[in-house]
Design an enzyme around this catalytic site. Sequence first.
Site, PDB file in Angstrom:
ATOM      1  N   GLU A  86       0.829  -1.211   0.000  1.00  0.00           N
ATOM      2  CA  GLU A  86       0.000   0.000   0.000  1.00  0.00           C
ATOM      3  C   GLU A  86       0.860   1.256   0.000  1.00  0.00           C
ATOM      4  O   GLU A  86       1.957   1.271   0.550  1.00  0.00           O
ATOM      5  CB  GLU A  86      -0.866   0.055   1.263  1.00  0.00           C
ATOM      6  CG  GLU A  86      -1.973  -0.946   1.332  1.00  0.00           C
ATOM      7  CD  GLU A  86      -2.769  -0.800   2.632  1.00  0.00           C
ATOM      8  OE1 GLU A  86      -2.571   0.192   3.350  1.00  0.00           O
ATOM      9  OE2 GLU A  86      -3.572  -1.692   2.923  1.00  0.00           O
TER      10      GLU A  86
ATOM     11  N   CYS B  10      -3.613   1.546   8.236  1.00  0.00           N
ATOM     12  CA  CYS B  10      -2.464   1.025   7.498  1.00  0.00           C
ATOM     13  C   CYS B  10      -2.561  -0.491   7.376  1.00  0.00           C
ATOM     14  O   CYS B  10      -2.707  -1.197   8.366  1.00  0.00           O
ATOM     15  CB  CYS B  10      -1.175   1.428   8.217  1.00  0.00           C
ATOM     16  SG  CYS B  10       0.305   0.877   7.378  1.00  0.00           S
TER      17      CYS B  10
END
Length: 365
Positions: free
Chosen positions: A99, A349
């Site tokens: 990511e 996250c």
Amino acid sequence: MTENIITETRPSIYGLTRDQLIEWAIENGEKKFRATQVWDWLYRKRVQSFEEMSNLSAAFIDKLNEHFILNPLEQVVVQESADGTVKYLFMLPDQMMIETVLMRQSYGLSVCVTTQVGCNMGCTFCASGILKKERDVTAGEIVSQIMLVQKYFDERGLDERVSHVVVMGIGEPFDNYEHLMNFLRVINDDNGLAIGARHITVSTCGFMPAKIKEFAHENLQINLAISLHAPNNELRTSLMRITRNAPLEKLFEAIDYYTETTNRRVTYEYIMLSGENDSPEIAQQLADLIKPRNKLSYVNLIPYNPVAEHIKYERSTKDNTAKFYDVLKKNGINCVVRQEHGTDIDAACGQLRSKQIKKNKAKLA
């Protein structure tokens, strides 16, 4: 019959510092200035292929293609938030995913990069650690995250550039130290992306205090952040298992060494978890811990983004967060409650990556 996945073995040229690129060019029979031309094409003109480097010979371009790839990442998913935050899911050459997050700040465009595929630090509140570490992300793959975000603006003719970088994505940066340092030197190079050192922040949980000391001698003005989240060993161990091997006494001995060596401020990240670490009493413990170091300290209180796999944790209420903040301020501690970004997308996250991997497994089932 299983499908054969062809894995790219050539490294990304983005992983080389300018000095390393010059050294490689000379070793391969080219003049130093040719490496400088390549560097300019990569970071000033930001081309998408070696063939676009029009002032290089065909033979040199062939040599570049033989040894390197340019961009090793493939965009898989993009999520855009109403506040301008963009979350990217990228696929690596070996089909693994990472990511990257773009955040629009009042001071510019900030990108949060990932340094590992998964994480082994075992923080009990974090989405990143749900899936264990598969491998380190190479320096070239980390730089590529910045380049692909910048490409978004370049292709649209927008006069905007990535001005700030936070190394706070999936993984523990200091567990991938060599690649981290190459990445930092590439993006900080004045002849390349020229992202100022003081606009770059590296975050560590402090699992290896010796790495903090090593970082103090890297001769870079880059900011250091510590994922703290608790002011005593018992509480911190319950949240972050690495505390067993790196108790606060060892961690702060290394932090004190860092500040004495660099005279640079350290930011302490503190996720606010309801009923866990957000009481006024714990706030006072945190104040007592930071106070002797307050001249070079800054506490960042972070609203928690709930994670489905960690249902025991909830976000601290605004009232409790305000009381916690007030205790710190009354003790003279420099602190702030962090502004939230991307709350209407997979903000935590590691959340987007975890969801996509589950989706892929479901398709194969």
